[in-house]
Design an enzyme around this catalytic site. Sequence first.
Site, PDB file in Angstrom:
ATOM      1  CB  THR A  87      31.681 -11.563  11.380  1.00  0.00           C
ATOM      2  OG1 THR A  87      31.774 -12.969  11.193  1.00  0.00           O
ATOM      3  CG2 THR A  87      31.003 -10.931  10.165  1.00  0.00           C
ATOM      4  CE  LYS A 162      30.295 -14.561   8.432  1.00  0.00           C
ATOM      5  NZ  LYS A 162      29.916 -15.929   8.713  1.00  0.00           N
ATOM      6  CE  LYS A 237      29.370  -8.729  14.046  1.00  0.00           C
ATOM      7  NZ  LYS A 237      30.276  -9.657  14.696  1.00  0.00           N
TER       8      LYS A 237
HETATM    9  P1  NAD Z   1      30.619 -14.611  21.785  1.00  0.00           P
HETATM   10  O1  NAD Z   1      29.948 -13.367  22.260  1.00  0.00           O
HETATM   11  O2  NAD Z   1      30.176 -15.931  22.306  1.00  0.00           O
HETATM   12  O3  NAD Z   1      32.208 -14.493  22.046  1.00  0.00           O
HETATM   13  C1  NAD Z   1      32.934 -13.283  22.017  1.00  0.00           C
HETATM   14  C2  NAD Z   1      33.899 -13.322  23.197  1.00  0.00           C
HETATM   15  O4  NAD Z   1      34.736 -12.171  23.156  1.00  0.00           O
HETATM   16  C3  NAD Z   1      33.193 -13.308  24.551  1.00  0.00           C
HETATM   17  O5  NAD Z   1      33.584 -14.441  25.309  1.00  0.00           O
HETATM   18  C4  NAD Z   1      33.660 -12.001  25.204  1.00  0.00           C
HETATM   19  O6  NAD Z   1      33.803 -12.077  26.602  1.00  0.00           O
HETATM   20  C5  NAD Z   1      34.992 -11.799  24.504  1.00  0.00           C
HETATM   21  N1  NAD Z   1      35.472 -10.425  24.553  1.00  0.00           N
HETATM   22  C6  NAD Z   1      34.767  -9.280  24.340  1.00  0.00           C
HETATM   23  N2  NAD Z   1      35.565  -8.217  24.469  1.00  0.00           N
HETATM   24  C7  NAD Z   1      36.805  -8.690  24.765  1.00  0.00           C
HETATM   25  C8  NAD Z   1      38.052  -8.073  25.015  1.00  0.00           C
HETATM   26  N3  NAD Z   1      38.212  -6.749  24.980  1.00  0.00           N
HETATM   27  N4  NAD Z   1      39.114  -8.872  25.292  1.00  0.00           N
HETATM   28  C9  NAD Z   1      38.969 -10.215  25.335  1.00  0.00           C
HETATM   29  N5  NAD Z   1      37.817 -10.866  25.106  1.00  0.00           N
HETATM   30  C10 NAD Z   1      36.738 -10.104  24.827  1.00  0.00           C
HETATM   31  O7  NAD Z   1      30.502 -14.560  20.188  1.00  0.00           O
HETATM   32  P2  NAD Z   1      30.765 -15.770  19.160  1.00  0.00           P
HETATM   33  O8  NAD Z   1      29.479 -16.402  18.824  1.00  0.00           O
HETATM   34  O9  NAD Z   1      31.905 -16.596  19.643  1.00  0.00           O
HETATM   35  O10 NAD Z   1      31.208 -14.936  17.866  1.00  0.00           O
HETATM   36  C11 NAD Z   1      32.504 -14.372  17.746  1.00  0.00           C
HETATM   37  C12 NAD Z   1      32.657 -13.797  16.348  1.00  0.00           C
HETATM   38  O11 NAD Z   1      32.404 -14.826  15.378  1.00  0.00           O
HETATM   39  C13 NAD Z   1      31.642 -12.678  16.040  1.00  0.00           C
HETATM   40  O12 NAD Z   1      32.305 -11.699  15.288  1.00  0.00           O
HETATM   41  C14 NAD Z   1      30.565 -13.385  15.239  1.00  0.00           C
HETATM   42  O13 NAD Z   1      29.882 -12.507  14.350  1.00  0.00           O
HETATM   43  C15 NAD Z   1      31.387 -14.411  14.477  1.00  0.00           C
HETATM   44  N6  NAD Z   1      30.633 -15.606  14.050  1.00  0.00           N
HETATM   45  C16 NAD Z   1      29.783 -16.247  14.910  1.00  0.00           C
HETATM   46  C17 NAD Z   1      29.088 -17.369  14.477  1.00  0.00           C
HETATM   47  C18 NAD Z   1      28.135 -18.090  15.395  1.00  0.00           C
HETATM   48  O14 NAD Z   1      27.388 -18.946  14.907  1.00  0.00           O
HETATM   49  N7  NAD Z   1      28.147 -17.827  16.692  1.00  0.00           N
HETATM   50  C19 NAD Z   1      29.283 -17.848  13.178  1.00  0.00           C
HETATM   51  C20 NAD Z   1      30.189 -17.204  12.340  1.00  0.00           C
HETATM   52  C21 NAD Z   1      30.863 -16.074  12.790  1.00  0.00           C
END
Ligand code: NAD
Length: 290
Positions: A87, A162, A237
Amino acid sequence: MKIGFIGLGNMGAPMAANLAKAGHEVTGFDIANTPPEGVHAADAVTGAAADMDVVITMLPNGAILQSVAADVIPAMTQGATFLDCSTVDVESARTVADMAAAAGLMAVDAPVSGGIGGAAAGTLTFMAGGSDAGFAAVSPLFDIMGQKAVHCGPSGNGQAAKICNNMILGVTMIGTCEAFALADKLGLDRQKMFDVVSTSSGYSWVMNAYCPAPGVGPQSPADNDYTPGFASELMLKDLRLSQQAAEASDADTPMGARATELYADFVEQEDGLGRDFSAMLPRFVSRRRR
Ligand code: NAD
């Protein structure tokens, strides 16, 4: 397909695992996490990009997405597809799509709804922006990771859908929580309030499926001491993204703006950090009219 998966966090890891389970050859990369079972580990981000049919990203925000895309896109094979499921702001999505197009790649922005549970169960909803050809190329992957995918128009329109959805969600949660807090003050039992509203014109997904009052309605984070679920900081966010987009497009969104302020106070000045976004209910209960 040969798939690169970058960003193996709470959402990315189970999504990558589901693609591998379905028989795709998945190579993953994350700066902090190791890949889940069935997914090969790449040593560097480009190792999850070269020779891949599709590269999927699931990253925290637009700035990180743009920097990862700048490394990954030059390493990808012409004709492959860059699929971002994070997102992020609409502008970042469109910038990445332009970078991909200039390198002879297809790009799809497809943020998801359904949370960690949906990612694990393969029941996410994808809202996608991009060309018809790009959408067609990644549709088989949507079928594995999710239960529904809507093609919302050109690049950036997935992110637009979204943030509009989540602006409604944040506003509705606040409205539902303040109504419960008012009902308490008026001596109206919460269960009675649910019984009436859930089948009256005030009903919503928040009230009917994710009720913020503990012990009322189906099981929800409220029944687990407001453990997320969907954390308040993630709602903040998304609300900020909605306000950024509203400002850029000159849209009047007063309820979205107020919801953003309330979640900002909750997360940054009160005890909302790390709590489910439905913990707005105890917040309202503990406060007096201002
Ligand atoms: P998260 O923080 O658990 O995962 C993000 C991952 O990206 C981490 O493991 C981090 O180490 C990795 N990362 C960061 N910088 C990086 C880089 N330069 N290279 C490689 N890896 C890198 O977050 P999440 O909960 O998995 O969410 C991910 C996305 O999905 C976000 O944009 C969030 O808004 C969206 N989202 C989350 C949910 C939820 O319920 N968690 C629901 C819908 C959408």
